[in-house]
Write a protein that holds these residues in place. Structure first.
Motif, mmCIF file in Angstrom:
data_model
loop_
_atom_site.group_PDB
_atom_site.id
_atom_site.type_symbol
_atom_site.label_atom_id
_atom_site.label_comp_id
_atom_site.label_asym_id
_atom_site.label_seq_id
_atom_site.Cartn_x
_atom_site.Cartn_y
_atom_site.Cartn_z
ATOM 1 N N THR A 72 12.613 -3.969 -3.451
ATOM 2 C CA THR A 72 12.011 -3.311 -2.287
ATOM 3 C C THR A 72 10.866 -4.174 -1.788
ATOM 4 O O THR A 72 9.993 -4.566 -2.565
ATOM 5 N N ILE A 73 10.891 -4.477 -0.499
ATOM 6 C CA ILE A 73 9.785 -5.231 0.105
ATOM 7 C C ILE A 73 8.964 -4.274 0.942
ATOM 8 O O ILE A 73 9.512 -3.569 1.794
ATOM 9 N N VAL A 74 7.645 -4.227 0.676
ATOM 10 C CA VAL A 74 6.783 -3.448 1.565
ATOM 11 C C VAL A 74 6.329 -4.390 2.672
ATOM 12 O O VAL A 74 5.447 -5.224 2.478
ATOM 13 N N ALA A 75 6.959 -4.268 3.829
ATOM 14 C CA ALA A 75 6.644 -5.163 4.953
ATOM 15 C C ALA A 75 5.297 -4.786 5.568
ATOM 16 O O ALA A 75 4.561 -5.642 6.043
ATOM 17 N N LEU A 76 4.991 -3.474 5.562
ATOM 18 C CA LEU A 76 3.684 -3.012 6.045
ATOM 19 C C LEU A 76 3.180 -1.903 5.126
ATOM 20 O O LEU A 76 3.839 -0.886 4.940
ATOM 21 N N LYS A 132 14.626 -2.003 1.584
ATOM 22 C CA LYS A 132 15.337 -2.136 0.313
ATOM 23 C C LYS A 132 16.487 -3.113 0.509
ATOM 24 O O LYS A 132 17.312 -2.947 1.395
ATOM 25 N N THR A 133 16.482 -4.156 -0.299
ATOM 26 C CA THR A 133 17.624 -5.071 -0.262
ATOM 27 C C THR A 133 18.122 -5.225 -1.699
ATOM 28 O O THR A 133 17.426 -5.816 -2.533
ATOM 29 N N GLY A 134 19.291 -4.657 -1.966
ATOM 30 C CA GLY A 134 19.843 -4.668 -3.317
ATOM 31 C C GLY A 134 18.906 -3.948 -4.275
ATOM 32 O O GLY A 134 18.557 -2.787 -4.055
ATOM 33 N N PHE A 172 10.341 -9.181 22.885
ATOM 34 C CA PHE A 172 10.735 -9.496 21.508
ATOM 35 C C PHE A 172 10.520 -10.974 21.214
ATOM 36 O O PHE A 172 10.645 -11.824 22.094
ATOM 37 N N GLN A 173 10.237 -11.239 19.924
ATOM 38 C CA GLN A 173 10.157 -12.610 19.448
ATOM 39 C C GLN A 173 11.597 -13.144 19.536
ATOM 40 O O GLN A 173 12.462 -12.686 18.838
ATOM 41 N N GLY A 174 11.881 -14.031 20.442
ATOM 42 C CA GLY A 174 13.278 -14.465 20.613
ATOM 43 C C GLY A 174 13.940 -13.797 21.800
ATOM 44 O O GLY A 174 15.152 -13.882 21.973
ATOM 45 N N THR A 217 0.339 -13.117 18.099
ATOM 46 C CA THR A 217 0.268 -14.519 18.508
ATOM 47 C C THR A 217 -0.282 -15.439 17.426
ATOM 48 O O THR A 217 -1.033 -15.026 16.544
ATOM 49 N N HIS A 218 0.123 -16.692 17.513
ATOM 50 C CA HIS A 218 -0.521 -17.770 16.755
ATOM 51 C C HIS A 218 -1.285 -18.673 17.719
ATOM 52 O O HIS A 218 -1.822 -19.704 17.323
ATOM 53 N N ASP A 219 -1.290 -18.282 18.983
ATOM 54 C CA ASP A 219 -1.748 -19.171 20.051
ATOM 55 C C ASP A 219 -3.255 -19.008 20.277
ATOM 56 O O ASP A 219 -3.703 -18.005 20.822
ATOM 57 N N GLY A 279 -1.917 -13.473 12.107
ATOM 58 C CA GLY A 279 -1.719 -13.559 10.664
ATOM 59 C C GLY A 279 -0.549 -14.458 10.354
ATOM 60 O O GLY A 279 0.254 -14.773 11.238
ATOM 61 N N PRO A 280 -0.425 -14.860 9.088
ATOM 62 C CA PRO A 280 0.626 -15.811 8.715
ATOM 63 C C PRO A 280 2.036 -15.247 8.863
ATOM 64 O O PRO A 280 2.221 -14.033 8.983
ATOM 65 N N SER A 281 3.001 -16.140 8.833
ATOM 66 C CA SER A 281 4.408 -15.761 8.896
ATOM 67 C C SER A 281 4.749 -14.832 7.730
ATOM 68 O O SER A 281 4.329 -15.073 6.601
ATOM 69 N N GLY A 282 5.472 -13.770 8.033
ATOM 70 C CA GLY A 282 5.889 -12.827 7.000
ATOM 71 C C GLY A 282 4.838 -11.805 6.622
ATOM 72 O O GLY A 282 5.020 -11.012 5.692
ATOM 73 N N SER A 283 3.719 -11.771 7.373
ATOM 74 C CA SER A 283 2.615 -10.876 6.981
ATOM 75 C C SER A 283 2.810 -9.439 7.463
ATOM 76 O O SER A 283 2.080 -8.542 7.046
ATOM 77 N N GLY A 284 3.771 -9.211 8.378
ATOM 78 C CA GLY A 284 4.031 -7.842 8.821
ATOM 79 C C GLY A 284 3.725 -7.568 10.280
ATOM 80 O O GLY A 284 3.750 -6.413 10.724
ATOM 81 N N LYS A 285 3.470 -8.609 11.060
ATOM 82 C CA LYS A 285 3.085 -8.424 12.471
ATOM 83 C C LYS A 285 4.206 -7.793 13.295
ATOM 84 O O LYS A 285 3.988 -6.829 14.024
ATOM 85 N N THR A 286 5.402 -8.352 13.185
ATOM 86 C CA THR A 286 6.526 -7.804 13.954
ATOM 87 C C THR A 286 6.852 -6.395 13.487
ATOM 88 O O THR A 286 7.194 -5.517 14.296
ATOM 89 N N THR A 287 6.701 -6.148 12.195
ATOM 90 C CA THR A 287 6.957 -4.807 11.660
ATOM 91 C C THR A 287 5.987 -3.798 12.279
ATOM 92 O O THR A 287 6.403 -2.722 12.730
ATOM 93 N N LEU A 288 4.706 -4.165 12.336
ATOM 94 C CA LEU A 288 3.702 -3.284 12.938
ATOM 95 C C LEU A 288 4.018 -3.052 14.423
ATOM 96 O O LEU A 288 4.001 -1.909 14.908
HETATM 97 N N1 ATP Z 1 15.072 -5.829 8.364
HETATM 98 C C1 ATP Z 1 14.443 -6.344 7.313
HETATM 99 N N2 ATP Z 1 14.991 -6.269 6.075
HETATM 100 C C2 ATP Z 1 14.360 -6.756 4.989
HETATM 101 N N3 ATP Z 1 13.148 -7.339 5.024
HETATM 102 C C3 ATP Z 1 12.540 -7.448 6.212
HETATM 103 C C4 ATP Z 1 13.151 -6.958 7.428
HETATM 104 N N4 ATP Z 1 12.310 -7.208 8.460
HETATM 105 C C5 ATP Z 1 11.232 -7.830 7.931
HETATM 106 N N5 ATP Z 1 11.366 -7.966 6.581
HETATM 107 C C6 ATP Z 1 10.368 -8.568 5.670
HETATM 108 O O1 ATP Z 1 9.113 -7.945 5.892
HETATM 109 C C7 ATP Z 1 8.048 -8.888 5.847
HETATM 110 C C8 ATP Z 1 7.264 -8.847 7.154
HETATM 111 O O2 ATP Z 1 8.113 -9.336 8.210
HETATM 112 P P1 ATP Z 1 7.633 -9.454 9.715
HETATM 113 O O3 ATP Z 1 8.830 -9.798 10.516
HETATM 114 O O4 ATP Z 1 6.899 -8.224 10.090
HETATM 115 O O5 ATP Z 1 6.608 -10.692 9.633
HETATM 116 P P2 ATP Z 1 5.809 -11.444 10.782
HETATM 117 O O6 ATP Z 1 4.352 -11.346 10.456
HETATM 118 O O7 ATP Z 1 6.251 -10.968 12.107
HETATM 119 O O8 ATP Z 1 6.267 -12.977 10.570
HETATM 120 P P3 ATP Z 1 6.512 -14.144 11.655
HETATM 121 O O9 ATP Z 1 5.147 -14.672 12.062
HETATM 122 O O10 ATP Z 1 7.276 -15.172 10.858
HETATM 123 O O11 ATP Z 1 7.294 -13.595 12.791
HETATM 124 C C9 ATP Z 1 8.695 -10.234 5.531
HETATM 125 O O12 ATP Z 1 8.587 -10.469 4.149
HETATM 126 C C10 ATP Z 1 10.138 -10.050 5.947
HETATM 127 O O13 ATP Z 1 11.006 -10.850 5.194
#
Ligand code: ATP
Ligand code: MG
Length: 230
Positions: A20-24, A15-17, A92-94, A201-203, A41-50
């Motif tokens: 609500t973003i469903v990241a996964l 939740k931001t303000g 971690f990524q980074g 990975t994207h590799d 999967g593409p950037s922002g698709s939810g990989k790091t969240t998973l």
């Molecule tokens: N702490 C957070 N607060 C708000 N939104 C978040 C947060 N972390 C991730 N998101 C959002 O959740 C979605 C999924 O993010 P995630 O980091 O899982 O993507 P990703 O697949 O790892 O992308 P990338 O390949 O760029 O690393 C994105 O829309 C991102 O902006």
């Protein structure tokens, strides 16, 4: 082969303000020891969240997550930290290296937190560092290492405790061909030693190492690619 981690209808929303973003989205999946799974999967698709849910870095907003036999929903923050320290290696990524500690101290840190004696921790850390051919950089602070060197130190740190569940977010992004092969050969060996290895990975170089590939798109996972550009 055993189940190293499991999700049951688990997902995450932020939740931001007002919004609500469903990241996964609600996700059900199992990850077994003896397997390397790629998450693509593409950037922002939810990989790091998973990966963060599996790594017990965040709680699910809904559903349940298990690491081994432990349901993380039931644990306090402090218990989660202990679970991570004992059972999980996370790259971690980074990188997330500790800035004031040199390369050797960064790799020793998880062992010291586990209560391993300094001498033994140093010995075990040096063993891994030399496998990644980083012996001549052990006294460098992270900011004085190249991206690829920081990445190798971060990987050594995640493996030094010999965890059952190894999670890597883009572990080869800054690595040349030789170092990437070194890292993946080691992850392959570890999965063969009854570890579960999950790699975001994207590799495309990593495809040949995968026992299984999971595609992530718009917060949903699938065993088949929607667009197979990987
Ligand atoms: N702490 C957070 N607060 C708000 N939104 C978040 C947060 N972390 C991730 N998101 C959002 O959740 C979605 C999924 O993010 P995630 O980091 O899982 O993507 P990703 O697949 O790892 O992308 P990338 O390949 O760029 O690393 C994105 O829309 C991102 O902006
Ligand atoms: Mg990511």
């Amino acid at each position: 082969m055993t189940i190293a981690a499991r999700l049951l209808d688990a997902g995450k929303e932020y939740k931001t303000g007002e919004s609500t973003i469903v990241a996964l989205q609600p996700t059900t999946a199992e990850f077994r020891t003896g397997e390397i799974t790629l998450l693509v999967g593409p950037s922002g698709s939810g990989k790091t969240t998973l990966l963060s849910l599996l790594g017990s870095v965040i709680y699910p907003s809904f559903g349940k997550v298990w690491v081994g036999d432990t349901c993380i929903n039931d644990l306090t923050e402090k218990e989660l930290a202990i679970l991570r320290l004992q059972h999980i290696g996370f790259v971690f990524q980074g990188f997330n290296l500790l800035a004031p500690l040199n390369a050797l101290e960064n790799v020793m840190e998880p062992l010291l937190l586990q209560g391993v004696k300094r001498k033994e921790a140093k010995h075990r850390a040096m063993e891994l560092i030399s496998k990644f051919e980083m012996e001549d950089r052990i006294y460098n602070l992270p900011r004085n290492l190249s991206g690829g060197q920081q990445q190798r130190i971060a990987i050594a740190r995640s493996l030094v405790t010999n965890p059952q569940l190894i999670l890597c977010d883009e572990p080869t992004a800054s690595l040349d061909h030789k170092s990437a092969k070194m890292v993946m050969d080691m992850l392959s060996k570890l999965s063969g030693e009854n570890r579960a290895v999950i790699v975001v990975t994207h590799d495309v170089r990593l495809k040949k190492y995968a026992d299984r590939t999971i595609y992530v798109s718009g917060g949903r996972i699938s065993d088949t690619a929607i667009e197979d550009n990987f």
